[in-house]
Scaffold this motif. Structure first.
Motif, PDB file in Angstrom:
ATOM      1  N   LEU A   1      -7.360   0.921  -3.940  1.00  0.00           N
ATOM      2  CA  LEU A   1      -7.235   1.472  -2.641  1.00  0.00           C
ATOM      3  C   LEU A   1      -7.453   2.942  -2.752  1.00  0.00           C
TER       4      LEU A   1
ATOM      5  N   VAL B   1      -9.790  -0.354   1.227  1.00  0.00           N
ATOM      6  CA  VAL B   1      -9.665  -1.149   0.104  1.00  0.00           C
ATOM      7  C   VAL B   1     -10.921  -1.047  -0.466  1.00  0.00           C
TER       8      VAL B   1
ATOM      9  N   THR C   1      -6.415  -4.680  -7.291  1.00  0.00           N
ATOM     10  CA  THR C   1      -7.091  -3.931  -5.895  1.00  0.00           C
ATOM     11  C   THR C   1      -7.201  -2.645  -6.191  1.00  0.00           C
TER      12      THR C   1
ATOM     13  N   ILE D   1      -0.740  -6.017   0.178  1.00  0.00           N
ATOM     14  CA  ILE D   1      -2.007  -6.208  -0.347  1.00  0.00           C
ATOM     15  C   ILE D   1      -2.178  -7.114  -1.281  1.00  0.00           C
TER      16      ILE D   1
ATOM     17  N   ALA E   1       0.726  -1.309  -0.090  1.00  0.00           N
ATOM     18  CA  ALA E   1      -0.008   0.072   0.076  1.00  0.00           C
ATOM     19  C   ALA E   1       0.839   1.233  -0.030  1.00  0.00           C
TER      20      ALA E   1
END
Length: 344
Positions: A275, A260, A273, A305, A254
């Motif tokens: 964020l 998230v 993913t 992550i 991250a």
């Protein structure tokens, strides 16, 4: 002196009969053309070359004397005598015995004596020059000319000095202005440099402090594609992110604290993913081989992550990173990361 013809004797003037003349015979004299005929002969009255008593001739004499350099005087030439025939000179009456004439001639003679005894060239001499002992008009004129020349030369020298002083003052003022301008320019440049240095220092400190709360998304990487790069391999016609090529399984971290927003399969992006940071910025991690977080999970800077992979539309294992602002616009990830104090 003799003449060619004897002049007729002038008759005795008429006079009244006195008691002693009783018994004598007197004849009345009546002038005729023959008796008053002018005498013609070689006798001539020489032109008078001596001192003239009129003011006009005196002025001419002064001019002549001055023109000769002020050295000649009216006394330098002796008087010239006037000659008359003896027969006429003997019978002329005495001028001084004539009524009203003798006194005039006496006064005139006195004036002539005075004029003859005075230097002719003293005409035009001022009282101040006379007090200084100047008695010659030529010398006085010469002194005046020299004095005037000295005054003109002094005036010219004074004017030249004033011009030089003015030019020197102007040059000094120009030099002073130039030096002041250069000093001001140097001071301004120094001030600007100091301000730039201070600004850079402050920015470095800010980024250094900010970098403590941000992290590079992966390690052991190589940048292979940049934001905006054109190519047919991308459906949009250009690259929309920044590619970090790394071995499969390399941890994905991250970049900052956040939540998230989503984690799962996303077509050509493979496993992705998203964020979301506190300011609404979204960080997309694409082509992961695996994901270690779920939607709604909060993470901090540096937390793992997921893992680098080659899922989706790829040619090899790498992390495709995209940055989207709160309004959904995509920005250059490299510039954004460097703006957070990170070295990419």
């Amino acid at each position: 002196m003799a003449s060619n013809q004897p002049a007729p004797e002038a008759p005795a003037p008429f006079r009244p009969v006195s008691p002693g003349d009783q018994g004598r015979t007197w004849e009345e004299w009546n002038p005729t053309e023959e008796s008053i005929r002018p005498v013609r002969g070689r006798h001539r009255v020489a032109k008078q070359r001596g001192l003239a008593r009129s003011s006009t001739v005196l002025g001419v004499g002064v001019i002549a004397a001055v023109g000769a350099g002020g050295m000649a005087t009216a006394q330098s030439k002796p008087p010239v005598s006037i000659s008359l025939p003896d027969s006429i000179a003997d019978n002329l009456p005495d001028a001084k015995s004539l009524p009203g004439v003798g006194a005039y001639l006496a006064d005139d003679a006195d004036q002539g004596t005075v004029g003859a005894s005075s230097p002719l060239t003293t005409a035009g001499i001022t009282a101040a020059e006379a007090e200084q002992g100047t008695t010659d008009a030529g010398e006085a004129l010469r002194a005046r000319i020299l004095q005037q020349a000295e005054q003109q030369q002094a005036g010219a020298e004074a004017e030249a000095r004033a011009t030089q002083e003015k030019a020197a003052a102007e040059e000094a003022a120009a030099q002073a202005a130039k030096q002041q301008s250069e000093a001001e320019a140097k001071a301004a440049a120094k001030k600007k440099a100091d301000e730039e240095a201070a600004k850079k220092k402050a920015e470095a400190e800010r980024l250094a402090k900010l970098a403590l709360s941000y992290a590079v998304p992966t390690s052991s990487y190589t940048i292979t594609s940049t934001f905006g790069q054109a190519g047919s391999m991308w459906s949009s016609g250009y690259h929309t992110g920044l590619d970090f090529a790394a071995p499969t399984g390399t941890p994905v971290k991250a970049v900052h604290s956040g939540t998230v927003k989503s984690a799962g399969w996303s077509g050509s992006y493979g496993y992705r993913t998203v964020l979301e940071l506190d300011d609404g910025t979204e960080v997309w991690y694409c082509h992961q081989s695996s994901m270690d977080v779920t939607a709604g999970q909060k993470v901090t800077t540096g937390d793992t992550i997921g893992r680098v992979g080659a899922t989706g539309n790829v040619t090899g294992p790498h992390l495709h990173l995209e940055i989207h602002t709160a309004d959904g616009s995509g920005v250059d990830p490299m510039s954004w990361l460097r703006g957070k104090g990170l070295s990419i």
